[in-house]
Design an enzyme around this catalytic site. Structure first.
Site, short mmCIF file in Angstrom:
data_model
loop_
_atom_site.label_atom_id
_atom_site.label_comp_id
_atom_site.label_asym_id
_atom_site.label_seq_id
_atom_site.Cartn_x
_atom_site.Cartn_y
_atom_site.Cartn_z
N TYR A 316 58.32 97.68 7.86
CA TYR A 316 59.15 98.40 8.86
C TYR A 316 59.99 99.10 8.27
O TYR A 316 61.23 98.92 8.51
CB TYR A 316 59.64 97.40 9.89
CG TYR A 316 58.37 96.54 10.45
CD1 TYR A 316 57.78 96.94 11.72
CD2 TYR A 316 57.89 95.40 9.72
CE1 TYR A 316 56.87 96.12 12.29
CE2 TYR A 316 57.11 94.51 10.48
CZ TYR A 316 56.57 94.97 11.86
OH TYR A 316 55.63 94.13 12.16
N GLU A 337 55.33 102.02 7.89
CA GLU A 337 56.18 102.44 9.10
C GLU A 337 55.37 103.42 9.95
O GLU A 337 54.32 103.93 9.52
CB GLU A 337 57.30 103.33 8.71
CG GLU A 337 58.16 104.21 9.55
CD GLU A 337 58.88 103.41 10.76
OE1 GLU A 337 59.48 102.49 10.27
OE2 GLU A 337 58.53 103.93 12.04
N CYS A 412 66.70 92.02 14.70
CA CYS A 412 67.62 92.27 15.65
C CYS A 412 67.56 91.46 16.94
O CYS A 412 67.94 91.85 17.92
CB CYS A 412 67.47 93.77 16.07
SG CYS A 412 65.72 94.17 16.22
N1 SAH Z 1 63.99 99.14 7.68
C1 SAH Z 1 64.50 100.36 8.36
C2 SAH Z 1 64.02 100.44 9.83
C3 SAH Z 1 64.09 99.17 10.72
S1 SAH Z 1 63.89 99.33 12.47
C4 SAH Z 1 66.20 100.37 8.47
O1 SAH Z 1 66.75 99.32 7.95
O2 SAH Z 1 66.54 101.42 8.90
C5 SAH Z 1 62.22 98.97 12.69
C6 SAH Z 1 61.22 100.12 12.29
O3 SAH Z 1 60.00 99.62 12.54
C7 SAH Z 1 61.26 101.42 13.06
O4 SAH Z 1 61.24 102.54 12.08
C8 SAH Z 1 60.19 101.62 13.71
O5 SAH Z 1 59.51 102.70 13.95
C9 SAH Z 1 59.09 100.72 12.95
N2 SAH Z 1 58.03 100.17 13.68
C10 SAH Z 1 57.99 99.69 15.02
N3 SAH Z 1 56.53 98.96 15.13
C11 SAH Z 1 55.98 99.16 14.14
C12 SAH Z 1 54.81 98.55 13.53
N4 SAH Z 1 53.92 98.03 14.45
N5 SAH Z 1 54.38 98.94 12.45
C13 SAH Z 1 55.26 99.74 11.37
N6 SAH Z 1 56.42 99.87 11.94
C14 SAH Z 1 56.68 99.73 13.07
#
Ligand code: SAH
Length: 457
Positions: A316, A337, A412
């Site tokens: 993610y 992502e 979160c």
């Molecule tokens: N680690 C990053 C983003 C965290 S937010 C930071 O700290 O900024 C969570 C992220 O997961 C988002 O970018 C969202 O687009 C992504 N996401 C949501 N569902 C997902 C999935 N099933 N597989 C991969 N990414 C996903």
């Protein structure tokens, strides 16, 4: 109809016993639960019952007979009511305790781990004006284009100029942009009729760079005088480096649609985190509280106890911020992502920071983790940072199959974190440390980092 200990419109005097995870005061009348807005533990209040349901009811405070010593005297009703700052009536040290207790509660109730210590929440020195992003609904009120925020659980707009938890430069920009749009005769969107044009104004401002992105979310593609409006905005607010039209034609609560058009400048802004530079595009996720995010990432990295030989998965990964913060200290970083634009940003960000040992893939984390397991990627440390719904059980299966030594979980949503930590425990990963970090002061949102280690078999 069943008999309840309370009746609608009836008045009662109660003592508040606890705060719900939504920040409402909880009182009991003959064992029946009442949720009461703007009421704090230990307060004695005269209430009127507003809603009576089978399991619990809602009431409104008419008078405070005894106030909590932790009540913030000048808390603004409208901020509590709009849900912008639903905890702003509670003193900040107590907010931090409230969050720590939330995490303890779910670890006890959901994960069945009452004995894992939860560290005190890491707070902010000045817990206001921290948000680097605003998503502001627009409506026509008394003939004027009006910006503000929805009343809780409704779409009634309450006009606001000072948003209290946002970067004040963003608040000012919202007022200026609203006035420019009004001058150009731009029509506000009307949700009920699904008519009109401008739905939301979204602004992002780099905490360090001060670069600003303005996104105008519209119901239709055709945007009369878009370029002229953009020029007027740029002239009024020189920090603006990117103005984007986002089209959302649907009748929906989702704020952004899928098509973006750059009206002026770039398609991204840049900002810094822990000394590295990041490009952030309109559809990419970026943590809203930069100061606390740096603390959060630092704690996550410390928990991971990294060394030069580590193979790291940053699941993610968004625009790559976690993995790229630590790439220089490890052998390789693999990130995945789901949002294409964010993956593009992550690749670009590796390049911008001259990092050659990070690989990013676009797709669902649960799918890619299995793919990597099949390809024999052998991470020693896995970072996960999922959205509120937490991890897919099959993601946890794939991760455990890879046998990393440590898993660092950034969450979160404590409830889904507790559920997932329990699944990891069933597969031999022991929860070692739990650290809440306050990314969202004055709100009920709780961010947590925890460390899990693989038990020797
Ligand atoms: N680690 C990053 C983003 C965290 S937010 C930071 O700290 O900024 C969570 C992220 O997961 C988002 O970018 C969202 O687009 C992504 N996401 C949501 N569902 C997902 C999935 N099933 N597989 C991969 N990414 C996903």
């Amino acid at each position: 109809m069943r008999d309840y200990p309370v009746k609608k419109n009836e008045e009662q005097i109660v003592t508040i016993q606890d705060l719900s995870h939504e920040g409402m005061g909880i009182a009991k009348v003959d064992g029946y639960l009442l949720f009461i807005e703007n009421a704090l533990p230990e307060e004695e209040v005269r209430i009127r019952i507003e809603k009576v349901g089978p399991k619990f009811g809602f009431a409104k405070v008419l008078e405070w007979l005894k106030e909590s010593p932790y009540r913030v005297e000048d808390a603004k009703e409208e901020l509590l009511r709009t849900g912008i700052a639903p905890l702003s009536h509670l003193s900040y040290p107590k907010q931090l305790e409230f969050k720590q207790h939330q995490v303890e509660n779910v670890l006890r109730k959901v994960a069945k781990m009452p004995n894992v210590p939860v560290l005190p929440t890491v707070g902010m020195e000045s817990p206001f004006h921290y948000r680097n992003k605003a998503q502001i609904p627009v409506q026509k009120i008394k003939g004027q284009l009006t910006t503000g925020f929805y009343r809780k659980h409704s779409h009634t707009l309450i006009p606001l100029e000072d948003f209290y938890i946002q970067d004040p430069a963003i608040d000012q920009a919202i007022r200026e942009i609203r006035d420019i749009l009004q001058r150009f005769g731009v029509k506000a969107y009307n949700e009920e009729a699904h008519e009109g044009f401008l739905r939301h104004i979204i602004i992002r401002r780099g905490h360090y760079s001060h670069q600003m992105m303005v996104i105008l979310v519209t119901r239709k593609q055709k945007f009369f005088q878009a370029e002229k409006i953009a020029e007027a905005i740029k002239e009024k607010i020189p920090e603006v480096v990117s103005i984007i039209q986002n089209v959302n034609e649907e009748q929906t609560n989702v704020i952004m649609g899928s098509t973006n058009r750059v009206i002026l400048g770039e398609s991204f802004i840049e900002d810094q985190l822990l000394g590295k530079t990041y490009r952030i595009s309109a559809q990419s996720f970026y943590q809203v509280n930069t100061e606390q995010t740096e603390k959060l990432y630092q704690i996550a990295m410390d928990f991971a106890q990294l060394n030069k030989n580590d193979i790291v998965v940053d699941a993610y990964s968004g625009i790559g911020t976690i993995g790229l913060s630590l790439a220089e200290n490890v052998d390789h970083v693999y990130g995945m992502e789901i949002v294409a634009e964010a993956v593009k940003d992550a690749k670009k960000n590796a390049e911008l920071n001259a990092i050659g040992n990070a690989t990013y893939l676009e797709g669902k984390a649960e799918k890619i983790m299995h793919q990597w397991a099949r390809e024999d990627v052998r991470p020693t440390v896995v970072f996960v940072d999922p959205p509120r719904k937490g991890l897919d059980a099959s993601f946890i299966d794939a991760t455990c199959e890879m046998e990393p030594e440590r898993v660092v979980y950034i969450s979160c949503n404590p409830a889904t974190m507790a559920r997932d930590v329990k699944l990891f425990a069933e597969k031999g990963y022991q929860l070692e440390k739990v650290q809440p970090v306050d990314l969202f002061p004055q709100t009920i949102h709780v961010e947590t980092v925890c460390l899990m280690s693989r038990k020797e078999k």
